[in-house]
Design a protein around this motif. Structure first.
Motif, short mmCIF file in Angstrom:
data_model
loop_
_atom_site.label_atom_id
_atom_site.label_comp_id
_atom_site.label_asym_id
_atom_site.label_seq_id
_atom_site.Cartn_x
_atom_site.Cartn_y
_atom_site.Cartn_z
N ARG A 40 0.83 -1.21 0.00
CA ARG A 40 0.00 0.00 0.00
C ARG A 40 0.86 1.25 0.00
O ARG A 40 1.85 1.34 0.70
CB ARG A 40 -0.87 0.06 1.25
CG ARG A 40 -2.02 -0.88 1.22
CD ARG A 40 -3.30 -0.14 0.89
NE ARG A 40 -4.29 -1.06 0.43
CZ ARG A 40 -4.99 -0.93 -0.68
NH1 ARG A 40 -4.85 0.11 -1.43
NH2 ARG A 40 -5.86 -1.82 -1.04
N LYS A 51 -5.74 9.29 0.65
CA LYS A 51 -6.09 8.19 -0.24
C LYS A 51 -5.01 7.13 -0.16
O LYS A 51 -3.85 7.44 0.12
CB LYS A 51 -6.26 8.68 -1.68
CG LYS A 51 -6.89 7.63 -2.59
CD LYS A 51 -7.54 8.22 -3.80
CE LYS A 51 -8.19 7.09 -4.60
NZ LYS A 51 -8.66 7.53 -5.88
N TYR A 53 -3.43 3.43 -2.14
CA TYR A 53 -3.35 2.72 -3.41
C TYR A 53 -2.67 1.36 -3.24
O TYR A 53 -1.68 1.25 -2.51
CB TYR A 53 -2.53 3.52 -4.43
CG TYR A 53 -3.05 4.91 -4.69
CD1 TYR A 53 -3.94 5.15 -5.72
CD2 TYR A 53 -2.64 5.98 -3.90
CE1 TYR A 53 -4.42 6.43 -5.97
CE2 TYR A 53 -3.12 7.26 -4.14
CZ TYR A 53 -4.01 7.47 -5.17
OH TYR A 53 -4.48 8.74 -5.41
N LYS A 131 -5.49 -3.40 -13.15
CA LYS A 131 -5.80 -3.83 -11.78
C LYS A 131 -5.26 -5.23 -11.50
O LYS A 131 -4.85 -5.54 -10.39
CB LYS A 131 -7.31 -3.79 -11.52
CG LYS A 131 -7.86 -2.39 -11.43
CD LYS A 131 -7.37 -1.68 -10.18
CE LYS A 131 -8.00 -0.32 -10.05
NZ LYS A 131 -7.48 0.42 -8.93
N GLN A 134 -1.46 -5.19 -10.80
CA GLN A 134 -1.11 -4.68 -9.47
C GLN A 134 -1.07 -5.78 -8.41
O GLN A 134 -0.58 -5.57 -7.31
CB GLN A 134 -2.09 -3.59 -9.04
CG GLN A 134 -1.92 -2.29 -9.79
CD GLN A 134 -0.49 -1.79 -9.76
OE1 GLN A 134 0.27 -1.95 -10.71
NE2 GLN A 134 -0.09 -1.20 -8.66
N VAL A 145 1.93 1.88 -9.67
CA VAL A 145 0.48 2.05 -9.55
C VAL A 145 -0.08 2.04 -10.98
O VAL A 145 0.67 2.01 -11.94
CB VAL A 145 0.13 3.39 -8.83
CG1 VAL A 145 0.59 3.37 -7.38
CG2 VAL A 145 0.71 4.59 -9.56
N THR A 146 -1.40 2.08 -11.11
CA THR A 146 -1.98 2.16 -12.45
C THR A 146 -1.75 3.56 -13.02
O THR A 146 -1.46 4.51 -12.27
CB THR A 146 -3.50 1.86 -12.43
OG1 THR A 146 -4.16 2.92 -11.74
CG2 THR A 146 -3.80 0.51 -11.80
N LYS A 148 -3.95 5.61 -14.23
CA LYS A 148 -4.99 6.50 -13.69
C LYS A 148 -4.59 6.98 -12.29
O LYS A 148 -4.72 8.17 -11.97
CB LYS A 148 -6.33 5.76 -13.65
CG LYS A 148 -7.47 6.60 -13.11
CD LYS A 148 -8.77 5.82 -13.04
CE LYS A 148 -9.84 6.66 -12.37
NZ LYS A 148 -11.01 5.90 -12.00
N GLU A 149 -4.10 6.07 -11.46
CA GLU A 149 -3.65 6.44 -10.12
C GLU A 149 -2.42 7.34 -10.18
O GLU A 149 -2.28 8.28 -9.39
CB GLU A 149 -3.37 5.18 -9.30
CG GLU A 149 -4.62 4.38 -9.02
CD GLU A 149 -4.36 2.96 -8.53
OE1 GLU A 149 -5.29 2.37 -7.98
OE2 GLU A 149 -3.22 2.45 -8.70
N GLU A 152 -3.43 10.85 -10.61
CA GLU A 152 -3.87 11.44 -9.33
C GLU A 152 -2.66 11.83 -8.48
O GLU A 152 -2.60 12.94 -7.96
CB GLU A 152 -4.73 10.44 -8.54
CG GLU A 152 -6.10 10.22 -9.09
CD GLU A 152 -6.91 9.22 -8.26
OE1 GLU A 152 -6.47 8.81 -7.15
OE2 GLU A 152 -8.00 8.84 -8.73
N LEU A 153 -1.71 10.91 -8.36
CA LEU A 153 -0.52 11.19 -7.55
C LEU A 153 0.28 12.36 -8.12
O LEU A 153 0.80 13.19 -7.37
CB LEU A 153 0.37 9.94 -7.47
CG LEU A 153 -0.22 8.77 -6.67
CD1 LEU A 153 0.62 7.52 -6.87
CD2 LEU A 153 -0.34 9.13 -5.21
#
Length: 167
Positions: A40, A51, A53, A131, A134, A145-146, A148-149, A152-153
């Motif tokens: 994580r 959040k 991940y 997914k 991962q 991470v993906t 998409k993630e 965000e990061l």
């Protein structure tokens, strides 16, 4: 009539709550914490998790990275010191490994500490859905991470943000 009034008030404020949640996710963070045993990565602000991940790491996730090529993710406190938008694995954020302690340890052991440890997106050569990928440790010691993630990061993390990587 009262039920109608309550429904009206709820409908008025639902969009505001959604905006608050979205802005909370894209607000800048002041610490990134990686818990290797839980696979994580959590982003934090003011001591609170914003959040979390699911991550993939190197093939040998247990233990601290000692040398180049050992497939381990380092442990300790580092700095996310720069961002790389043209990474081989989508975008990446560099972790300041090796630090002085890591360099001294490697020198004492007569080995190379390695480097170029990153938080990055997906492997473009993977045939697995993001997914699913991962669920496996596939990096050479980086934190994945993906895509998409990673987007965000990318918005939440500025260069200079500390990262703690725990066993």
């Amino acid at each position: 009539m009262r039920a109608l009034y309550i429904s009206f008030i709820a409908l008025m404020f639902c969009p505001l709550l959604a905006v608050a949640s979205a802005s909370q996710i894209t607000a800048k963070v002041d610490l990134v914490v990686v818990n290797k045993s839980e696979s994580r990565l959590s982003v934090m602000r003011d001591g609170k998790v914003i959040k979390s991940y699911l991550i993939a790491m190197g093939d040998v996730p247990s233990g601290h990275k000692l040398k180049e090529g050992d497939q381990r993710t380092p442990q300790g406190r580092y700095i996310l010191d720069y961002k790389k938008s043209d990474s081989a694995f989508y975008k990446s954020i560099h972790i300041s490994y090796p630090n002085e302690e890591d360099k001294l340890r490697a020198d004492a052991l007569g080995i190379r500490a390695g480097g170029m440890i990153m938080i990055h997106g997906e492997n473009p050569r993977s045939s697995l859905p993001p997914k699913e990928a991962q669920k496996y440790n596939w990096t050479n010691g980086c934190i994945a991470v993906t895509n998409k993630e990673m987007d965000e990061l990318w918005k939440m993390i500025d260069a200079g943000t500390p990262i703690e990587i725990w066993p």
